[in-house]
Design a protein around this motif. Structure first.
Motif, PDB file in Angstrom:
ATOM      1  N   MET A 168       0.828  -1.201   0.000  1.00  0.00           N
ATOM      2  CA  MET A 168       0.000   0.000   0.000  1.00  0.00           C
ATOM      3  C   MET A 168       0.867   1.257   0.000  1.00  0.00           C
ATOM      4  SD  MET A 168      -2.760   1.103   2.967  1.00  0.00           S
ATOM      5  CE  MET A 168      -3.855  -0.277   2.625  1.00  0.00           C
ATOM      6  N   LYS A 169       0.438   2.245  -0.750  1.00  0.00           N
ATOM      7  CA  LYS A 169       0.942   3.605  -0.557  1.00  0.00           C
ATOM      8  C   LYS A 169      -0.045   4.274   0.391  1.00  0.00           C
ATOM      9  CE  LYS A 169       1.830   8.097  -2.652  1.00  0.00           C
ATOM     10  NZ  LYS A 169       1.878   8.933  -3.894  1.00  0.00           N
ATOM     11  N   HIS A 170       0.454   4.688   1.538  1.00  0.00           N
ATOM     12  CA  HIS A 170      -0.412   5.195   2.600  1.00  0.00           C
ATOM     13  C   HIS A 170      -0.254   6.706   2.718  1.00  0.00           C
ATOM     14  CE1 HIS A 170      -2.776   5.219   6.194  1.00  0.00           C
ATOM     15  NE2 HIS A 170      -1.767   5.498   7.000  1.00  0.00           N
ATOM     16  N   ALA A 171      -1.238   7.451   2.220  1.00  0.00           N
ATOM     17  CA  ALA A 171      -1.219   8.903   2.268  1.00  0.00           C
ATOM     18  C   ALA A 171      -2.236   9.383   3.294  1.00  0.00           C
ATOM     19  CB  ALA A 171      -1.518   9.499   0.892  1.00  0.00           C
ATOM     20  N   SER A 172      -1.909   9.149   4.541  1.00  0.00           N
ATOM     21  CA  SER A 172      -2.782   9.504   5.652  1.00  0.00           C
ATOM     22  C   SER A 172      -1.910   9.750   6.878  1.00  0.00           C
ATOM     23  CB  SER A 172      -3.782   8.372   5.923  1.00  0.00           C
ATOM     24  OG  SER A 172      -4.386   8.519   7.188  1.00  0.00           O
ATOM     25  N   LEU A 173      -2.420  10.552   7.805  1.00  0.00           N
ATOM     26  CA  LEU A 173      -1.671  10.843   9.028  1.00  0.00           C
ATOM     27  C   LEU A 173      -1.763   9.726  10.060  1.00  0.00           C
ATOM     28  CD1 LEU A 173      -2.613  14.612   9.479  1.00  0.00           C
ATOM     29  CD2 LEU A 173      -0.406  13.691   8.742  1.00  0.00           C
ATOM     30  N   ASP A 174      -2.520   8.683   9.778  1.00  0.00           N
ATOM     31  CA  ASP A 174      -2.731   7.594  10.725  1.00  0.00           C
ATOM     32  C   ASP A 174      -1.513   6.669  10.743  1.00  0.00           C
ATOM     33  OD1 ASP A 174      -3.604   5.592  12.360  1.00  0.00           O
ATOM     34  OD2 ASP A 174      -5.467   5.187  11.278  1.00  0.00           O
ATOM     35  N   SER A 199       7.659  11.082   6.350  1.00  0.00           N
ATOM     36  CA  SER A 199       8.691  10.280   5.681  1.00  0.00           C
ATOM     37  C   SER A 199       9.535   9.486   6.663  1.00  0.00           C
ATOM     38  CB  SER A 199       9.590  11.186   4.833  1.00  0.00           C
ATOM     39  OG  SER A 199       8.867  11.766   3.781  1.00  0.00           O
ATOM     40  N   PHE A 200      10.192  10.174   7.562  1.00  0.00           N
ATOM     41  CA  PHE A 200      11.037   9.480   8.523  1.00  0.00           C
ATOM     42  C   PHE A 200      10.231   8.693   9.554  1.00  0.00           C
ATOM     43  CE2 PHE A 200      13.236   9.704  12.692  1.00  0.00           C
ATOM     44  CZ  PHE A 200      14.166   8.705  12.457  1.00  0.00           C
ATOM     45  N   PRO A 201       9.188   9.292  10.178  1.00  0.00           N
ATOM     46  CA  PRO A 201       8.445   8.521  11.183  1.00  0.00           C
ATOM     47  C   PRO A 201       7.856   7.217  10.656  1.00  0.00           C
ATOM     48  CG  PRO A 201       7.874  10.844  11.325  1.00  0.00           C
ATOM     49  CD  PRO A 201       8.706  10.679  10.104  1.00  0.00           C
ATOM     50  N   MET A 202       7.292   7.235   9.452  1.00  0.00           N
ATOM     51  CA  MET A 202       6.666   6.015   8.939  1.00  0.00           C
ATOM     52  C   MET A 202       7.706   4.967   8.566  1.00  0.00           C
ATOM     53  SD  MET A 202       3.591   5.620   6.102  1.00  0.00           S
ATOM     54  CE  MET A 202       2.621   6.935   6.850  1.00  0.00           C
ATOM     55  N   MET A 203       8.841   5.405   8.035  1.00  0.00           N
ATOM     56  CA  MET A 203       9.898   4.435   7.742  1.00  0.00           C
ATOM     57  C   MET A 203      10.457   3.844   9.033  1.00  0.00           C
ATOM     58  SD  MET A 203      12.065   5.344   4.370  1.00  0.00           S
ATOM     59  CE  MET A 203      12.618   3.635   4.414  1.00  0.00           C
ATOM     60  N   ALA A 204      10.498   4.643  10.096  1.00  0.00           N
ATOM     61  CA  ALA A 204      11.027   4.159  11.365  1.00  0.00           C
ATOM     62  C   ALA A 204      10.179   3.041  11.962  1.00  0.00           C
ATOM     63  CB  ALA A 204      11.152   5.308  12.354  1.00  0.00           C
ATOM     64  N   VAL A 205       8.875   3.015  11.621  1.00  0.00           N
ATOM     65  CA  VAL A 205       8.018   1.952  12.159  1.00  0.00           C
ATOM     66  C   VAL A 205       7.788   0.816  11.164  1.00  0.00           C
ATOM     67  CG1 VAL A 205       6.848   3.500  13.757  1.00  0.00           C
ATOM     68  CG2 VAL A 205       5.838   3.086  11.508  1.00  0.00           C
ATOM     69  N   GLY A 206       8.459   0.880  10.001  1.00  0.00           N
ATOM     70  CA  GLY A 206       8.398  -0.269   9.112  1.00  0.00           C
ATOM     71  C   GLY A 206       8.066  -0.035   7.655  1.00  0.00           C
ATOM     72  N   ALA A 207       7.766   1.212   7.250  1.00  0.00           N
ATOM     73  CA  ALA A 207       7.530   1.471   5.822  1.00  0.00           C
ATOM     74  C   ALA A 207       8.784   1.136   5.027  1.00  0.00           C
ATOM     75  CB  ALA A 207       7.128   2.925   5.595  1.00  0.00           C
ATOM     76  N   GLY A 236      21.066  10.011  11.199  1.00  0.00           N
ATOM     77  CA  GLY A 236      21.292  10.557   9.866  1.00  0.00           C
ATOM     78  C   GLY A 236      19.998  10.722   9.094  1.00  0.00           C
ATOM     79  N   ALA A 237      19.110   9.735   9.220  1.00  0.00           N
ATOM     80  CA  ALA A 237      17.820   9.815   8.535  1.00  0.00           C
ATOM     81  C   ALA A 237      16.996  10.976   9.067  1.00  0.00           C
ATOM     82  CB  ALA A 237      17.060   8.495   8.707  1.00  0.00           C
ATOM     83  N   ARG A 238      17.025  11.156  10.381  1.00  0.00           N
ATOM     84  CA  ARG A 238      16.272  12.266  10.975  1.00  0.00           C
ATOM     85  C   ARG A 238      16.834  13.604  10.519  1.00  0.00           C
ATOM     86  NH1 ARG A 238      15.926  12.365  17.365  1.00  0.00           N
ATOM     87  NH2 ARG A 238      18.159  12.804  17.074  1.00  0.00           N
ATOM     88  N   ALA A 239      18.139  13.700  10.385  1.00  0.00           N
ATOM     89  CA  ALA A 239      18.757  14.942   9.911  1.00  0.00           C
ATOM     90  C   ALA A 239      18.312  15.261   8.482  1.00  0.00           C
ATOM     91  CB  ALA A 239      20.278  14.829   9.985  1.00  0.00           C
ATOM     92  N   LEU A 240      18.237  14.247   7.636  1.00  0.00           N
ATOM     93  CA  LEU A 240      17.762  14.451   6.265  1.00  0.00           C
ATOM     94  C   LEU A 240      16.301  14.865   6.260  1.00  0.00           C
ATOM     95  CD1 LEU A 240      19.510  11.396   4.599  1.00  0.00           C
ATOM     96  CD2 LEU A 240      19.856  13.791   3.937  1.00  0.00           C
ATOM     97  N   HIS A 241      15.503  14.252   7.109  1.00  0.00           N
ATOM     98  CA  HIS A 241      14.086  14.607   7.230  1.00  0.00           C
ATOM     99  C   HIS A 241      13.942  16.088   7.589  1.00  0.00           C
ATOM    100  CE1 HIS A 241       9.824  13.857   7.957  1.00  0.00           C
ATOM    101  NE2 HIS A 241       9.934  14.351   9.179  1.00  0.00           N
ATOM    102  N   ARG A 242      14.753  16.562   8.519  1.00  0.00           N
ATOM    103  CA  ARG A 242      14.698  17.962   8.919  1.00  0.00           C
ATOM    104  C   ARG A 242      15.230  18.883   7.815  1.00  0.00           C
ATOM    105  NH1 ARG A 242      16.723  17.326  15.245  1.00  0.00           N
ATOM    106  NH2 ARG A 242      14.697  16.631  16.063  1.00  0.00           N
ATOM    107  N   GLN A 243      16.233  18.414   7.108  1.00  0.00           N
ATOM    108  CA  GLN A 243      16.788  19.188   5.994  1.00  0.00           C
ATOM    109  C   GLN A 243      15.729  19.451   4.925  1.00  0.00           C
ATOM    110  OE1 GLN A 243      20.352  17.423   4.173  1.00  0.00           O
ATOM    111  NE2 GLN A 243      19.591  18.053   2.169  1.00  0.00           N
ATOM    112  N   LEU A 244      14.838  18.487   4.738  1.00  0.00           N
ATOM    113  CA  LEU A 244      13.789  18.588   3.718  1.00  0.00           C
ATOM    114  C   LEU A 244      12.529  19.287   4.221  1.00  0.00           C
ATOM    115  CD1 LEU A 244      14.170  14.959   2.371  1.00  0.00           C
ATOM    116  CD2 LEU A 244      14.529  17.021   0.996  1.00  0.00           C
ATOM    117  N   PHE A 245      12.499  19.646   5.495  1.00  0.00           N
ATOM    118  CA  PHE A 245      11.262  20.084   6.130  1.00  0.00           C
ATOM    119  C   PHE A 245      10.578  21.229   5.388  1.00  0.00           C
ATOM    120  CE2 PHE A 245       8.893  22.667   9.214  1.00  0.00           C
ATOM    121  CZ  PHE A 245       8.025  21.720   9.723  1.00  0.00           C
TER     122      PHE A 245
END
Length: 305
Positions: A168-174, A199-207, A236-245
């Motif tokens: 699934m591509k999940h485009a929701s805040l859930d 991006s980062f939070p969802m990948m951190a839980v398994g995306a 490092g991933a979190r830093a990239l996430h913030r860089q793109l914010f």
């Protein structure tokens, strides 16, 4: 769920915009966008996603874009094709065309919008479509546009009814829904992030990866973010996430892809900033706001293509 190789169908797979030239699809420019993604390190491309303004395209145009994308990619990156629409007949035509091409690796089929179908209708809809082909395919879950959610039990029923379903591509805040899917269906379910801010939070839980519009503008950091998560480098991933914010936010200063197309033209990624009605180019006020974002990101005078 179809069993697929652990390294297949993952990473940053941006949904490409559709370039227009004097009202017509600019297929040469589209091929250039594919080449840009390959050179910038994206793991794949998503063809005819929401960012491509698919509701303004004819079936023939969408099918031709698939042909161009496959030829331009030339097997160098994963090619995922979005084949959904509000109409079953139209979705069938798009799905048959894409599934018949050996260069198409997987399909993405949006929940049918406008109709607001019951959950049992979603199960039957996807079962009928799955019977048309043998490609791995995913649900495009975007309740904000389609006005319908895929409930957890419905996703489990779809998995049981559809032999080549893979994710699934999940485009929701859930965000909790992602954990539920992985727990209730399979830990190898391919879940792609569809909202930049997660991006980062969802990948951190398994995306398994990203299908983010901002990848049209900044492909490399998105690919790097995915690879950092895979390597266990969460700092490092979190830093990239913030860089793109800020750029992630800017993509949605107006309806997607209006800001994106302006910035892509501004940076020389594509030759024209043109839309089809009812979408329109950025206003002068929005252009100034986006120019400021690009300046702060150090991109104002960068030629990326």
């Amino acid at each position: 769920m179809l069993s697929i190789d652990k390294d297949f169908l993952k990473g940053s797979i941006p949904p490409l915009v559709t370039p227009f030239k004097e009202g017509a699809v600019d297929y040469d420019a589209y091929a250039g966008l594919v080449e840009f993604q390959v050179k910038e390190g994206s793991h794949g491309i998503l063809v005819n996603g929401t960012t491509s303004e698919p509701s303004s395209l004819t079936v023939d145009e969408r099918n031709r874009i698939v042909d161009v994308a496959v030829e331009a990619a030339a097997g160098r990156v994963t090619v995922v094709v979005a084949t959904g629409s509000q109409s079953l007949a139209e979705t069938e035509a798009l799905t048959r065309h894409a599934a018949a091409k050996s260069g198409v690796d997987a399909l993405l089929i949006v929940t049918p919008y406008y109709a607001r179908p019951p959950q049992r209708g979603l199960v039957e809809y996807y079962r009928v479509l799955n019977a048309l082909h043998d490609k791995p395919w995913m649900i495009y879950h975007i309740p904000g546009r389609a006005a319908v959610d895929v409930k957890l039990e419905t996703a489990k029923e779809i998995d049981r009814a559809c032999p080549t379903f893979v994710g699934m591509k999940h485009a929701s805040l859930d965000l909790g829904y992602v954990s539920d899917l992985l727990e209730e269906i399979d830990d190898d379910l391919r879940i792609f992030v569809g909202l930049e801010e997660l991006s980062f939070p969802m990948m951190a839980v398994g995306a398994c990866g990203l299908m983010n519009a901002v990848g049209n503008l900044r492909p490399r950091p998105l690919a790097d973010l995915c690879e950092a998560v895979w390597a266990g480098d969460l700092h490092g991933a979190r830093a990239l996430h913030r860089q793109l914010f800020e750029i992630n936010k800017a993509v949605f200063y107006d309806i997607n892809p209006i800001p994106m197309k302006y910035m892509m033209k501004r940076l020389g990624i594509m030759p024209a900033n043109e839309h089809r009605l009812p979408l329109m180019p950025a206003t002068a006020e929005l252009e100034k706001r986006l120019d400021a974002v690009l300046s702060r990101a150090g991109l104002s005078n960068v030629e990326l293509a």
